[in-house]
Design a protein around this motif. Structure first.
Motif, PDB file in Angstrom:
ATOM      1  N   UNK A   1      -2.599 112.665 -78.200  1.00  0.00           N
ATOM      2  CA  UNK A   1      -3.177 111.382 -79.091  1.00  0.00           C
ATOM      3  C   UNK A   1      -4.570 111.217 -78.489  1.00  0.00           C
ATOM      4  N   UNK A   2      -4.815 111.814 -77.223  1.00  0.00           N
ATOM      5  CA  UNK A   2      -6.281 111.738 -76.667  1.00  0.00           C
ATOM      6  C   UNK A   2      -7.099 112.910 -76.908  1.00  0.00           C
ATOM      7  N   UNK A   3      -6.847 113.618 -77.982  1.00  0.00           N
ATOM      8  CA  UNK A   3      -7.806 114.878 -77.949  1.00  0.00           C
ATOM      9  C   UNK A   3      -7.454 114.786 -79.741  1.00  0.00           C
ATOM     10  N   UNK A   4      -8.194 115.932 -80.367  1.00  0.00           N
ATOM     11  CA  UNK A   4      -8.123 116.309 -81.694  1.00  0.00           C
ATOM     12  C   UNK A   4      -7.228 117.476 -82.033  1.00  0.00           C
ATOM     13  N   UNK A   5      -6.269 117.684 -80.934  1.00  0.00           N
ATOM     14  CA  UNK A   5      -5.181 118.473 -81.300  1.00  0.00           C
ATOM     15  C   UNK A   5      -4.245 118.126 -82.163  1.00  0.00           C
ATOM     16  N   UNK A   6      -3.575 118.934 -82.951  1.00  0.00           N
ATOM     17  CA  UNK A   6      -2.555 118.334 -84.013  1.00  0.00           C
ATOM     18  C   UNK A   6      -1.284 119.179 -83.928  1.00  0.00           C
ATOM     19  N   UNK A   7      -0.225 118.473 -84.247  1.00  0.00           N
ATOM     20  CA  UNK A   7       1.191 118.955 -83.943  1.00  0.00           C
ATOM     21  C   UNK A   7       1.445 119.560 -85.501  1.00  0.00           C
ATOM     22  N   UNK A   8       1.516 120.933 -85.349  1.00  0.00           N
ATOM     23  CA  UNK A   8       1.882 121.846 -86.646  1.00  0.00           C
ATOM     24  C   UNK A   8       3.213 121.833 -86.875  1.00  0.00           C
ATOM     25  N   UNK A   9       3.858 121.814 -88.178  1.00  0.00           N
ATOM     26  CA  UNK A   9       5.143 121.831 -88.455  1.00  0.00           C
ATOM     27  C   UNK A   9       5.688 123.208 -88.188  1.00  0.00           C
ATOM     28  N   UNK A  10       7.182 123.219 -88.061  1.00  0.00           N
ATOM     29  CA  UNK A  10       7.793 124.610 -87.990  1.00  0.00           C
ATOM     30  C   UNK A  10       7.406 125.396 -89.244  1.00  0.00           C
ATOM     31  N   UNK A  11       7.280 126.662 -89.220  1.00  0.00           N
ATOM     32  CA  UNK A  11       6.782 127.572 -90.342  1.00  0.00           C
ATOM     33  C   UNK A  11       5.386 127.657 -90.580  1.00  0.00           C
ATOM     34  N   UNK A  12       4.600 126.889 -89.688  1.00  0.00           N
ATOM     35  CA  UNK A  12       3.168 127.123 -89.811  1.00  0.00           C
ATOM     36  C   UNK A  12       2.850 128.740 -89.293  1.00  0.00           C
ATOM     37  N   UNK A  13       1.809 129.298 -89.867  1.00  0.00           N
ATOM     38  CA  UNK A  13       1.311 130.443 -89.827  1.00  0.00           C
ATOM     39  C   UNK A  13       0.183 130.245 -88.850  1.00  0.00           C
ATOM     40  N   UNK A  14       0.257 131.082 -87.783  1.00  0.00           N
ATOM     41  CA  UNK A  14      -0.881 130.950 -86.674  1.00  0.00           C
ATOM     42  C   UNK A  14      -1.440 132.088 -86.491  1.00  0.00           C
ATOM     43  N   UNK A  15      -2.916 132.323 -86.805  1.00  0.00           N
ATOM     44  CA  UNK A  15      -3.635 133.559 -86.097  1.00  0.00           C
ATOM     45  C   UNK A  15      -4.566 133.442 -84.920  1.00  0.00           C
ATOM     46  N   UNK A  16      -4.410 134.339 -84.144  1.00  0.00           N
ATOM     47  CA  UNK A  16      -5.316 134.048 -82.859  1.00  0.00           C
ATOM     48  C   UNK A  16      -6.789 134.633 -83.296  1.00  0.00           C
ATOM     49  N   UNK A  17      -7.753 133.892 -83.180  1.00  0.00           N
ATOM     50  CA  UNK A  17      -9.209 134.506 -83.416  1.00  0.00           C
ATOM     51  C   UNK A  17     -10.139 134.874 -82.216  1.00  0.00           C
ATOM     52  N   UNK A  18      -9.627 134.775 -81.048  1.00  0.00           N
ATOM     53  CA  UNK A  18     -10.606 135.174 -80.024  1.00  0.00           C
ATOM     54  C   UNK A  18     -10.040 136.073 -79.124  1.00  0.00           C
ATOM     55  N   UNK A  19      -9.564 136.050 -77.875  1.00  0.00           N
ATOM     56  CA  UNK A  19      -8.960 137.182 -77.182  1.00  0.00           C
ATOM     57  C   UNK A  19      -7.656 137.845 -77.754  1.00  0.00           C
ATOM     58  N   UNK A  20      -7.699 139.089 -78.075  1.00  0.00           N
ATOM     59  CA  UNK A  20      -6.516 139.776 -78.822  1.00  0.00           C
ATOM     60  C   UNK A  20      -6.575 139.219 -80.331  1.00  0.00           C
ATOM     61  N   UNK A  21      -7.871 139.192 -80.800  1.00  0.00           N
ATOM     62  CA  UNK A  21      -8.050 138.555 -82.262  1.00  0.00           C
ATOM     63  C   UNK A  21      -7.135 139.398 -82.999  1.00  0.00           C
TER      64      UNK A  21
END
Length: 398
Positions: A247-267
């Motif tokens: 609640x105190x940041x711009x972090x977002x709760x993503x629902x189950x089934x969301x696809x995630x991609x690393x874009x920095x370390x081990x991009x």
């Protein structure tokens, strides 16, 4: 320049391409060592980063270096001081605030007691271990090569599946990473069929945001779970965050089934969230709409990883893929029913390949155990190397 590796001892830094530590322009802080010197990585000795140098060169100023004042066989000392018995002793002698961040003290290390046989026996042990470990390593190298071939074929099959290579009727592609597509498919901007998101790291100065929390929080540490593309879903994370932190940041709760991609370390590594999760800013996410199957998108991202890294990743040491470039990604889009059939065919093929890879992994594990046990037995006198049957010592595992 020399480096100390857990698995290789002291070697030329330039002989490996997996060492990202940069050599300083001002080398006055480096230490000159010669053949026979003992080199110790003070922070990683407990992991086996110790060795007798076979080379003359320079090493990090953070290493501990001991000049020899003895006539012992340097090969025997290398086997002895890198053996599991002594690795445990380095762990006992190391001090630090937390596990993984400990270091060994120079004054205590130089008083380390070692057990030495006569010089001629040292040479026999060194000769035996040189020969036997070379045989085990050769067998392991063949297994590793077979494993790499299987995974390469697996990746080729995935690429063929998500680009519809089985269809003869094809048209030129609008995608950067594939030349043609089936005539009834479309090349489409990913943002038209999935909503893109990102992540954020709330302040670490607020312990109540991070202690005893319930929301899984993905960091680059989770990348190891999806290497080799053998896992699709992320179900566990090393860290969790609180609802207050969210609640105190711009972090977002993503629902189950969301696809995630690393874009920095081990991009370039990707996965599907197995439950609702938040991420650090090192990731981008996509919530798929009704025209896009999340698992199909996952395999598309994995098929295009080399293109993402070669065309979009920036930076010489640590590669980064920037968000504006990811916003422009295009993917092949067959009908949704066909996407699901493609995912099923990939699962079927991967299951057979993974079974073969699992067999190889078990063999490699046995070879590593055999190697360590052989070294320990030889340097501690539990194995009489003069009567050991070298012709069968590793054959049962190979």
């Amino acid at each position: 320049m020399l480096s100390v590796y857990r698995s290789h001892g002291v070697i030329k830094k330039s002989s490996r391409d997996d060492n990202t530590n940069q050599t300083a322009e001002n080398r006055s802080i480096y230490q000159l060592v010669d053949e026979g010197w003992l080199i110790v990585n003070r922070m990683k000795s407990w992991q086996g980063s110790v060795g007798i140098s076979p080379l003359r060169g320079i090493v990090s100023g953070h290493y501990l270096c001991f000049r020899p004042n003895h006539n012992e066989d340097p090969r025997f000392l290398n086997w002895l001081l890198r053996s599991p018995v002594y690795t445990v002793e380095y762990m006992r002698m190391s001090r630090g605030v937390r596990p993984g961040q400990v270091e060994i003290d120079n004054d205590e290390l130089r008083h380390l007691q070692i057990s030495l046989p006569p010089l001629d026996e040292q040479r026999r042990v060194a000769d035996f271990l040189d020969a036997e470990t070379a045989r085990i390593d050769q067998t392991a190298a063949l297994q590793e090569a077979a494993r790499a071939t299987l995974l390469e074929r697996r990746a080729t099959a995935v690429f063929s599946a998500v680009t519809g290579m089985s269809f003869q009727d094809r048209i030129p592609s609008t995608l950067a990473w594939v030349r043609t597509l089936p005539a009834h498919w479309h090349g489409i901007k990913l943002g038209h069929v999935a909503r893109m998101g990102s992540g954020h790291t709330p302040s670490r100065s607020k312990p109540e945001w991070w202690e005893d929390c319930s929301i899984p929080w993905i960091t680059t540490g989770e990348v190891s779970q999806v290497r080799d593309d053998r896992r699709e879903f992320l179900t566990e994370t090393r860290e969790r965050i609180s609802e207050l932190g969210m609640a105190n940041s711009s972090a977002e709760l993503h629902p189950k089934g969301t696809v995630v991609l690393c874009r920095t370390a081990s991009a370039g590594y990707s996965a599907v969230m197995g439950e609702a999760m938040a991420t650090s800013q090192d990731f981008v996410t996509w919530i798929c709409g009704p025209r896009l199957d999340p698992l199909y998108l996952l395999w598309c991202l994995r098929a295009m990883r080399s293109d993402l890294l070669g065309r979009l990743a920036m930076g010489s040491t640590h590669k980064t893929i920037y968000v504006p470039d990811l916003q422009m990604l295009r993917i092949p889009l067959p009908p949704i029913q066909e996407q699901q059939q493609i995912v099923e065919s990939i699962h079927t093929n991967n299951k057979a390949v993974d079974a073969a890879v699992d067999v190889i992994d078990r063999q490699l594990s046995l070879l590593a155990e055999r190697r360590q046990a052989l070294i320990t037995a030889a340097v501690t006198g539990q194995l009489d190397v003069t009567s050991a049957d070298c012709s069968t010592s590793s054959g049962g595992i190979a």
